[in-house]
Design a protein around this motif. Structure first.
Motif, mmCIF file in Angstrom:
data_model
loop_
_atom_site.group_PDB
_atom_site.id
_atom_site.type_symbol
_atom_site.label_atom_id
_atom_site.label_comp_id
_atom_site.label_asym_id
_atom_site.label_seq_id
_atom_site.Cartn_x
_atom_site.Cartn_y
_atom_site.Cartn_z
ATOM 1 N N TYR A 84 0.983 -1.157 0.041
ATOM 2 C CA TYR A 84 0.458 0.287 -0.111
ATOM 3 C C TYR A 84 0.735 1.379 0.142
ATOM 4 N N TRP A 110 1.674 3.643 -3.296
ATOM 5 C CA TRP A 110 0.744 5.447 -3.157
ATOM 6 C C TRP A 110 1.988 6.108 -3.876
ATOM 7 N N GLY A 164 -8.798 4.255 -4.326
ATOM 8 C CA GLY A 164 -8.518 5.518 -3.699
ATOM 9 C C GLY A 164 -10.053 5.952 -2.287
ATOM 10 N N PHE A 182 -9.788 5.779 0.930
ATOM 11 C CA PHE A 182 -8.171 6.356 1.955
ATOM 12 C C PHE A 182 -8.727 6.917 2.909
ATOM 13 N N SER A 188 -4.829 14.165 -5.307
ATOM 14 C CA SER A 188 -3.940 13.205 -5.590
ATOM 15 C C SER A 188 -2.765 12.926 -4.332
ATOM 16 N N SER A 217 -3.213 13.708 -1.146
ATOM 17 C CA SER A 217 -3.568 12.507 -0.226
ATOM 18 C C SER A 217 -2.527 11.093 0.139
ATOM 19 N N SER A 218 -1.765 11.400 -1.336
ATOM 20 C CA SER A 218 -0.395 10.781 -1.693
ATOM 21 C C SER A 218 0.943 10.588 -0.156
ATOM 22 N N THR A 239 -0.919 9.687 3.620
ATOM 23 C CA THR A 239 -1.129 8.273 3.188
ATOM 24 C C THR A 239 0.072 7.594 3.810
ATOM 25 N N THR A 240 1.011 7.712 2.787
ATOM 26 C CA THR A 240 2.123 7.776 2.594
ATOM 27 C C THR A 240 2.858 7.829 4.329
#
Length: 447
Positions: free
Chosen positions: A99, A103, A217, A220, A300, A303-304, A307-308
């Motif tokens: 995951y 991302w 996504g 998310f 995006s 969000s990356s 998330t990462t």
């Protein structure tokens, strides 16, 4: 457990209800709709509406399974903690790193896209300059406070929603007034007058994998549970609204697009939004849609980074450089590492052709099919555990375990389509090779 150790440093609950709801809303709307809808329409015809509804239903069930897991312990930094808990640390290791790297590659591709979209207005400025500007700006937002990230995503999502609503409103007005276009009269009958399935249906299965990618996504919102102010209320509300969002934003927009002019008139290589807005006399249509897709790419990328950073923090087990939170309760060090890797896109763009990113992101997309399947399987194992039998039951997945099995069958079907479609077979095989490598590496992890 390792995940629990990592979560002893609590993330700040700085995301309000409106932030989480907009993040969930924006998570289902990407460039796949604005740019890829033309290809989808030309592949399936009006039958694409049914494909979106069917795929949306299974994505909703997947999210309900995830939502039920999230509410059993909203303090877990990421949903991989539930994979680890119910399927073992080895499975958590494989899915967590998959995951994270997925991302990272998506972020690199989106960073490249941002530079390309800016070139539309500033052709004389090198793409890499815009890439650095956007990455630095979004990095700054992510390390200031989680509420700053939430506010940015709120407005990014708002821009995408306004564009779609404008399309739907324009469609309704033109249908009611029977507005004439260069292709004829606007009417709902355009949905069936020229056939309802393109290519006699033999490409309909391929449309499923295209639509599935448009939903990537959607999970998310599951990354926000540990930082939402009231997860027991906001997470169920956000997930339950998925069906309405799909019907309004995907199905509604496509109905409007195919009513304004026959679906046979749309080009697979051009955004149908541009074609429609240009057709009704908005001369700046291309620029407007370029701004919207720039927003989608920036969203995006934003969000990356979020998330990462959270995923790497979780995978660190609370140890080392990336296993620490700063004084604002943000995993800044983990975001630093992720941002540096994403920034490599700038160098890669100089030395390698852009299609290298297309290859890598296609591998990541194929991997997401497996990730979603593992999430549903973790839910099945939770339902069979003492945690479910003896614990407090919240936000139960409707129809489980039958809906779990149906969702798993659907995801397996998508994977088979990817595997046996000529254009996606190489990247799907690469995704399988990745999982084989990760499973081999996970043998070092003790359950």
């Amino acid at each position: 457990m390792a995940q629990q150790e990592a979560s002893q440093q609590k993330l700040e609950r700085g995301l309000s209800s409106r932030h989480v709801e907009m993040i969930a809303l924006g998570g289902t709307i990407g460039t796949g709709l604005f740019l890829g809808a033309g290809h989808s329409i030309s592949t399936a015809g009006p039958a694409i509406l049914l494909v979106y509804i069917i795929t949306g239903l299974f994505m909703f069930w997947m999210m309900r399974a995830l939502g039920e897991l999230l509410l059993t312990d909203p303090d877990k930094p990421t949903f991989v903690g539930f994979v680890e808990k119910y399927l073992g640390k080895k499975a958590g290791f494989v899915i967590g790193w998959t995951y994270w790297i997925g991302w990272i590659t998506i972020a690199m591709a989106e960073l490249t896209a941002v530079g390309t979209y800016m070139k539309f207005w500033f052709p004389g400025i090198p793409v890499w300059i815009w890439e650095i500007i956007f990455l630095v700006a979004l990095y700054g937002i992510n390390v200031i406070a989680v509420s700053a990230f939430g506010e940015t995503e709120f407005w990014f999502s708002m821009i995408k929603i306004v564009a779609i609503v404008a399309m739907i409103v324009a469609g309704i007005i033109m249908i009611v007034t029977h507005a004439k276009t260069s292709a004829g009269v606007t009417s709902l009958s355009n949905l069936w007058q020229h056939g309802v399935v393109a290519h006699h249906g033999h490409k309909l299965l391929a449309a499923f994998q295209m639509v599935f990618f448009a939903f990537l996504g959607i999970e998310f919102v599951g990354m926000t549970a540990a930082e939402a102010k009231d997860p027991l209320t906001t997470i169920p509300k956000s997930i339950n609204s998925i069906i309405i969002r799909i019907l309004i934003f995907y199905v509604g927009a496509l109905v409007a697009i195919m009513s304004i002019q026959p679906w046979t008139n749309y080009s697979a290589s051009e955004s149908p939004f541009v074609q429609v807005f240009s057709g009704i006399g908005i001369t700046a249509a291309a620029g407007i849609i370029n701004f919207v897709v720039l927003t989608a790419a920036a969203s995006s990328l934003n969000s990356s980074l979020f998330t990462t950073g959270r995923m790497l923090f979780s995978l660190s087990n609370g140890k080392g450089y990336v296993g620490k939170l700063n004084r604002r309760y943000i995993p800044r060090n983990a975001i630093n590492v992720s941002a540096v890797l994403i920034a490599l896109a700038v160098l890669v763009n100089v030395f390698f052709p852009s299609n290298a990113f297309d290859l890598v992101t296609s591998v990541a997309s194929a991997a997401f099919v497996v990730i979603y399947g593992v999430l549903v399987f973790a839910h099945l194992r939770y339902r069979q555990s003492a945690d479910f039998k003896n614990g407090e039951k919240r936000f139960l997945m409707p129809g489980a375990p039958f809906t779990d099995y149906l969702t798993l069958a659907f995801l397996f079907g998508i994977f088979m389509i990817l595997l046996f479609t000529k254009s996606t077979m190489p990247t799907t095989l690469l995704a399988l090779a990745w999982f084989i490598i990760m499973i081999a590496l996970s043998r070092r992890v003790k359950d």
